[in-house]
Structure formats: C-alpha cells, structure tokens
Design a protein around this motif. Structure first.
Motif, PDB file in Angstrom:
ATOM      1  N   ASP A  68       3.220   9.520  -2.556  1.00 23.48           N
ATOM      2  CA  ASP A  68       4.025   8.523  -2.678  1.00 23.48           C
ATOM      3  C   ASP A  68       5.471   8.432  -2.245  1.00 23.48           C
ATOM      4  O   ASP A  68       5.855   7.709  -1.730  1.00 23.48           O
ATOM      5  CB  ASP A  68       4.225   7.818  -4.213  1.00 23.48           C
ATOM      6  CG  ASP A  68       2.634   7.126  -4.491  1.00 23.48           C
ATOM      7  OD1 ASP A  68       1.717   7.511  -3.854  1.00 23.48           O
ATOM      8  OD2 ASP A  68       2.570   6.646  -5.708  1.00 23.48           O
ATOM      9  N   THR A  99      -1.176  -1.011  -2.346  1.00 22.16           N
ATOM     10  CA  THR A  99      -0.133  -0.118  -2.917  1.00 22.16           C
ATOM     11  C   THR A  99       1.356  -0.564  -3.116  1.00 22.16           C
ATOM     12  O   THR A  99       2.305   0.128  -3.275  1.00 22.16           O
ATOM     13  CB  THR A  99      -0.088   0.988  -1.879  1.00 22.16           C
ATOM     14  OG1 THR A  99      -0.142   0.495  -0.437  1.00 22.16           O
ATOM     15  CG2 THR A  99      -1.868   1.634  -1.762  1.00 22.16           C
ATOM     16  N   ARG A 124       3.054   0.088  -6.158  1.00 21.22           N
ATOM     17  CA  ARG A 124       3.283   1.549  -6.580  1.00 21.22           C
ATOM     18  C   ARG A 124       4.957   1.739  -7.058  1.00 21.22           C
ATOM     19  O   ARG A 124       5.720   1.248  -6.174  1.00 21.22           O
ATOM     20  CB  ARG A 124       2.810   2.627  -5.754  1.00 21.22           C
ATOM     21  CG  ARG A 124       1.360   2.632  -5.592  1.00 21.22           C
ATOM     22  CD  ARG A 124       0.796   3.592  -4.490  1.00 21.22           C
ATOM     23  NE  ARG A 124      -0.669   3.710  -4.565  1.00 21.22           N
ATOM     24  CZ  ARG A 124      -1.485   4.250  -3.711  1.00 21.22           C
ATOM     25  NH1 ARG A 124      -0.827   4.937  -2.692  1.00 21.22           N
ATOM     26  NH2 ARG A 124      -2.669   4.346  -3.962  1.00 21.22           N
ATOM     27  N   ASP A 143       3.600   2.432   2.005  1.00 18.86           N
ATOM     28  CA  ASP A 143       2.826   1.806   0.689  1.00 18.86           C
ATOM     29  C   ASP A 143       3.362   0.200   0.742  1.00 18.86           C
ATOM     30  O   ASP A 143       2.894  -0.722   0.250  1.00 18.86           O
ATOM     31  CB  ASP A 143       3.248   2.394  -0.352  1.00 18.86           C
ATOM     32  CG  ASP A 143       2.403   3.675  -0.701  1.00 18.86           C
ATOM     33  OD1 ASP A 143       1.328   3.667   0.297  1.00 18.86           O
ATOM     34  OD2 ASP A 143       2.444   4.553  -1.400  1.00 18.86           O
ATOM     35  N   ASP A 180       5.002   8.419   1.369  1.00 17.72           N
ATOM     36  CA  ASP A 180       4.523   7.108   1.961  1.00 17.72           C
ATOM     37  C   ASP A 180       4.971   6.031   1.499  1.00 17.72           C
ATOM     38  O   ASP A 180       4.327   4.983   1.759  1.00 17.72           O
ATOM     39  CB  ASP A 180       3.013   7.196   1.365  1.00 17.72           C
ATOM     40  CG  ASP A 180       2.000   7.756   2.301  1.00 17.72           C
ATOM     41  OD1 ASP A 180       2.362   8.537   3.321  1.00 17.72           O
ATOM     42  OD2 ASP A 180       0.844   8.023   2.242  1.00 17.72           O
ATOM     43  N   ARG A 181       6.320   5.983   0.835  1.00 23.70           N
ATOM     44  CA  ARG A 181       6.697   4.814   0.401  1.00 23.70           C
ATOM     45  C   ARG A 181       6.988   3.689   0.875  1.00 23.70           C
ATOM     46  O   ARG A 181       6.836   2.522   0.862  1.00 23.70           O
ATOM     47  CB  ARG A 181       7.958   5.180  -0.535  1.00 23.70           C
ATOM     48  CG  ARG A 181       9.231   5.552   0.208  1.00 23.70           C
ATOM     49  CD  ARG A 181      10.251   6.181  -0.661  1.00 23.70           C
ATOM     50  NE  ARG A 181      11.664   6.370   0.335  1.00 23.70           N
ATOM     51  CZ  ARG A 181      11.922   7.418   0.919  1.00 23.70           C
ATOM     52  NH1 ARG A 181      10.702   8.240   1.130  1.00 23.70           N
ATOM     53  NH2 ARG A 181      12.786   7.584   1.566  1.00 23.70           N
TER      54      ARG A 181
END
Length: 300
Positions: free
Chosen positions: A79, A92, A95, A86, A82-83
C-alpha cells in the motif's frame, strides 16, 4: 469458514477507532491472504514430522504468528508503493493510505514494528532457518513493484508467498531436504499462480486504465487453459514431494481431493464476474487445509 472470516472483520470493527486503520492496513479484516501464506508452512512442518507423529504444534503456532505479521508487513509495503494507484480503483480507494487515514510516515513506523516482531519469531528458529527466512525479504519488498514491470507479478508473488514451504522443514530438521522442499515449493508457486490469477481478474478493467500488468491481462480468454496447466504442475509436484518423503495413501487421497477442488474452481469460474472471482479465490483456503489434513493422516 463463513463465521471465521466474519469474526475477523467484526474484530477490526470492534477495535478502538485510532487502531482500526492500522488493522485494515495489515488486512486483518480479510484473513484469506494470511491463510494462503500460512498453509504452505503447515504442509512443510507436517511433512517434516517423524513418521507416526503429529506435526509440532509449537512450530505451527509460531508460523501462524509469523504469517499474520509478514502478511501484514507485505500489505503495508504494497500500500505504501501503491497508494496513488489505489486511489483510482473503486475496490481499493478506501484503503487507509489511499484514503489518507494514515500518513506514509505512520505506515513506515508501523511496518518497522511488524518486521521487528516477525524478526523475533524468526530468531526463535535455528540458525539455518534464520538465514533462509531473511533471504526472502528482498522478494517481500520488491514484489509490489512487479506489476509495473511484468505481466507475471503473480509468479513473483508465488515465489514470495510459498517461502514457508522451505522454512517449515528447515525449522524442524535444521536444514532443507531439497528433494522434498523444492517440489513442495514449486507446488505452492503453481497454486499461487492459480488463485492470484483468479483474484487479478476482479481488477482487470481498472488495471488496463491505470496501466498495471497481471497474468489475468496476459492470459485473457485463455485463462482456463493456463490455470489447468498450473494445477496439473501443482499436483505432479505434490506427488513427487510425497514420494520423496515416503508419504502414504491418505496423502495421495488429499492430493486427489485438491485436484478435484481445483478442477471444479476452474470449470465453474466466470472471469468476467468479480464476485465469482473473489469467491473462487477465497475457496483456496479449503485446498490448503485439505492438503494439510492429508499430510497429517498420511504421516500417522
């Protein structure tokens, strides 16, 4: 199984407010991934037990704690990388890092905590296993980047997620018996290719838009043929591992049951229905548990 995953989500909801984003960051509310990381460890620990004996419960619980911590750490790393991706995917966007519930700095501190606790678990094993366990860290850290580079990130996930197939044996025996551990590890990698390709089909529309790669996008309409091939390779590897440690009839019955389960999964899979993909993905916990039961009874 329904109530089990239900209780995990309930547990997170019942936790104190400030704690919840961290529990969600380590995906404590979605235990399937933890099971899929843990089960190859149980196979390995089970196969390493002396003939006629049950698996080492102390070791199984240690690996259980390790699986929760390492999957949590993996999700945290994932995460953090990948924020920005996402935020663009409906599934996502909520998240904790994408939604801004936790800062990158907080996530980094939390990651340090999880890895430190996981290190404590690792350090309670023998020297060989400590070295072997540490060797998996580069995979854990780089895996989330693979979907930007290759259409085969699922393969790298398989190499990462099944390390326990090597570690369980060495934790019991003090080193790896490669004639057993390698086929077992390979079987795990093939299994991951099956369940994570199914999982990736949930997100393929978003992935195309964002520019993220996966085996789902690589295989497209040929997915079922590929999954059938991976399943056959898994079953063959399990037979080789079993023969190399003199496994008995219950073990091979379990391998046959695993084959039937996978055949049913692949046959009934609808790659264009995300909810069906999720259901099939989650059912793989049963696959791993079936094999573990077969190993225990085969050993007895």
């Amino acid at each position: 199984p329904r109530s089990l995953s239900f209780s995990a989500a309930e547990l997170v909801r019942a936790a104190p407010g400030p704690l919840q984003p961290y529990l969600r960051l380590m995906r404590l509310h979605q235990p399937t991934g933890t099971w899929l990381l843990y089960l190859p460890c149980t196979w390995s620990v089970g196969l390493a037990a002396e003939p006629g004996c049950l698996p080492d419960w102390h070791m199984l619980s240690l690996f259980g704690i390790g699986a929760v911590l390492m999957r949590g750490a993996g999700c945290t790393i994932n995460d953090m990388w990948d924020r920005d991706y996402d935020k663009k995917v409906a599934r996502t966007a909520s998240r904790p890092l994408a939604a801004g519930d936790i800062s990158i700095f907080q996530a980094f501190i939390f990651l340090g905590g999880q890895l430190s606790l996981a290190l404590c678990v690792l350090l309670s094993l023998n020297y060989y296993s400590i070295v072997l366990g540490t060797a998996s860290l580069p995979l854990v850290i780089t895996y989330p980047l693979m979907k930007r580079i290759t259409y085969w990130p699922q393969l790298v996930l398989g190499l990462t997620f099944n390390w326990g197939a090597l570690l369980g044996w060495s934790a019991i025996k003090g080193s790896c018996e490669w004639s057993v551990c390698l086929p077992l590890y390979l079987a795990g990698v093939m299994w991951t290719l099956v369940y994570d390709t199914i999982y990736a089909h949930q997100d393929k529309r978003d992935d195309i838009i964002i520019g993220v790669k996966s085996t789902a996008l690589q295989f497209k309409e040929d997915t079922k043929q590929w999954l059938s091939g991976f399943s056959l390779a898994m079953l063959l590897s399990l037979c080789i591992a079993g023969m190399n440690c003199n496994q008995t009839f219950p073990y091979y019955s379990a391998v046959a049951a695993v084959g039937a389960h996978l055949a049913h999964q692949i046959y009934t899979l609808d790659i264009d229905k995300p909810e069906d993909c999720w259901k099939k993905f989650a059912s793989n916990r049963t696959v791993g548990v079936l094999l573990f039961i077969g190993i225990v009874f085969g050993n007895l």
